[in-house]
Motif scaffolding. Structure first.
Motif, PDB file in Angstrom:
ATOM      1  N   PHE A 192       6.711 -15.719  -5.890  1.00 51.50           N
ATOM      2  CA  PHE A 192       5.707 -15.005  -5.103  1.00 51.50           C
ATOM      3  C   PHE A 192       5.412 -13.666  -5.747  1.00 51.50           C
ATOM      4  O   PHE A 192       6.175 -13.179  -6.580  1.00 51.50           O
ATOM      5  CB  PHE A 192       6.205 -14.816  -3.669  1.00 51.50           C
ATOM      6  CG  PHE A 192       6.453 -16.123  -2.975  1.00 51.50           C
ATOM      7  CD1 PHE A 192       5.448 -16.779  -2.300  1.00 51.50           C
ATOM      8  CD2 PHE A 192       7.701 -16.721  -3.040  1.00 51.50           C
ATOM      9  CE1 PHE A 192       5.670 -18.002  -1.693  1.00 51.50           C
ATOM     10  CE2 PHE A 192       7.938 -17.941  -2.432  1.00 51.50           C
ATOM     11  CZ  PHE A 192       6.920 -18.578  -1.755  1.00 51.50           C
ATOM     12  N   SER A 193       4.318 -13.056  -5.334  1.00 52.97           N
ATOM     13  CA  SER A 193       3.904 -11.794  -5.947  1.00 52.97           C
ATOM     14  C   SER A 193       4.684 -10.595  -5.414  1.00 52.97           C
ATOM     15  O   SER A 193       4.677  -9.531  -6.028  1.00 52.97           O
ATOM     16  CB  SER A 193       2.401 -11.572  -5.748  1.00 52.97           C
ATOM     17  OG  SER A 193       2.086 -11.580  -4.366  1.00 52.97           O
ATOM     18  N   SER A 194       5.359 -10.761  -4.259  1.00 47.88           N
ATOM     19  CA  SER A 194       6.151  -9.649  -3.712  1.00 47.88           C
ATOM     20  C   SER A 194       7.351 -10.193  -2.947  1.00 47.88           C
ATOM     21  O   SER A 194       7.364 -11.353  -2.522  1.00 47.88           O
ATOM     22  CB  SER A 194       5.295  -8.800  -2.767  1.00 47.88           C
ATOM     23  OG  SER A 194       5.031  -9.500  -1.568  1.00 47.88           O
ATOM     24  N   ASP A 243       8.226  -9.233   0.022  1.00 44.53           N
ATOM     25  CA  ASP A 243       7.810  -9.461   1.404  1.00 44.53           C
ATOM     26  C   ASP A 243       7.181 -10.839   1.572  1.00 44.53           C
ATOM     27  O   ASP A 243       7.456 -11.548   2.539  1.00 44.53           O
ATOM     28  CB  ASP A 243       6.815  -8.390   1.857  1.00 44.53           C
ATOM     29  CG  ASP A 243       7.468  -7.036   2.071  1.00 44.53           C
ATOM     30  OD1 ASP A 243       8.693  -6.990   2.298  1.00 44.53           O
ATOM     31  OD2 ASP A 243       6.742  -6.029   2.015  1.00 44.53           O
ATOM     32  N   GLU A 244       6.337 -11.231   0.626  1.00 42.96           N
ATOM     33  CA  GLU A 244       5.701 -12.540   0.682  1.00 42.96           C
ATOM     34  C   GLU A 244       6.751 -13.653   0.567  1.00 42.96           C
ATOM     35  O   GLU A 244       6.701 -14.647   1.294  1.00 42.96           O
ATOM     36  CB  GLU A 244       4.673 -12.676  -0.438  1.00 42.96           C
ATOM     37  CG  GLU A 244       3.867 -13.933  -0.376  1.00 42.96           C
ATOM     38  CD  GLU A 244       2.848 -14.042  -1.499  1.00 42.96           C
ATOM     39  OE1 GLU A 244       2.203 -15.100  -1.559  1.00 42.96           O
ATOM     40  OE2 GLU A 244       2.714 -13.109  -2.307  1.00 42.96           O
ATOM     41  N   ARG A 266       8.616 -13.877   3.894  1.00 37.75           N
ATOM     42  CA  ARG A 266       7.797 -14.528   4.933  1.00 37.75           C
ATOM     43  C   ARG A 266       7.797 -16.045   4.748  1.00 37.75           C
ATOM     44  O   ARG A 266       7.938 -16.798   5.705  1.00 37.75           O
ATOM     45  CB  ARG A 266       6.365 -13.992   4.899  1.00 37.75           C
ATOM     46  CG  ARG A 266       6.164 -12.685   5.632  1.00 37.75           C
ATOM     47  CD  ARG A 266       4.695 -12.369   5.832  1.00 37.75           C
ATOM     48  NE  ARG A 266       3.944 -12.302   4.588  1.00 37.75           N
ATOM     49  CZ  ARG A 266       3.840 -11.221   3.822  1.00 37.75           C
ATOM     50  NH1 ARG A 266       4.428 -10.108   4.186  1.00 37.75           N
ATOM     51  NH2 ARG A 266       3.134 -11.251   2.710  1.00 37.75           N
ATOM     52  N   GLU A 267       7.621 -16.498   3.514  1.00 37.16           N
ATOM     53  CA  GLU A 267       7.593 -17.931   3.241  1.00 37.16           C
ATOM     54  C   GLU A 267       8.956 -18.571   3.535  1.00 37.16           C
ATOM     55  O   GLU A 267       9.027 -19.669   4.090  1.00 37.16           O
ATOM     56  CB  GLU A 267       7.185 -18.195   1.803  1.00 37.16           C
ATOM     57  CG  GLU A 267       7.003 -19.647   1.484  1.00 37.16           C
ATOM     58  CD  GLU A 267       5.859 -20.320   2.232  1.00 37.16           C
ATOM     59  OE1 GLU A 267       5.921 -21.548   2.410  1.00 37.16           O
ATOM     60  OE2 GLU A 267       4.911 -19.630   2.648  1.00 37.16           O
TER      61      GLU A 267
END
Length: 68
Positions: free
Chosen positions: A23-25, A27-28, A31-32
């Motif tokens: 993921f790009s971050s 946080d992302e 979340r996933e």
């Protein structure tokens, strides 16, 4: 590094299939990961081990009992 997590699935007792997701971050990725854990819990899987509440991505889910 906080932007990837690994999903391992398959039959209990086998090495399973590993799928790494990037993921790009962080946080992302979190979340996933939370979404995936919630999905499995809705399907009847349970978390195992003392780390389950601290880091659900590191504990494999257990399959629900078979329907009779």
């Amino acid at each position: 590094d906080g932007v990837t997590f690994v999903v391992v699935y398959g039959r209990i007792g086998t090495p399973g299939t590993r799928k790494e997701k990037a993921f790009s971050s962080a946080d992302e990725a979190q979340r996933e990961c939370d979404k995936k854990v919630a999905e499995k819990l809705r399907e009847g899987y349970t978390e195992r081990g003392a780390q389950a509440s601290a880091d659900p991505s590191s504990i494999p889910a257990t399959a629900p009992p078979p329907a009779h």
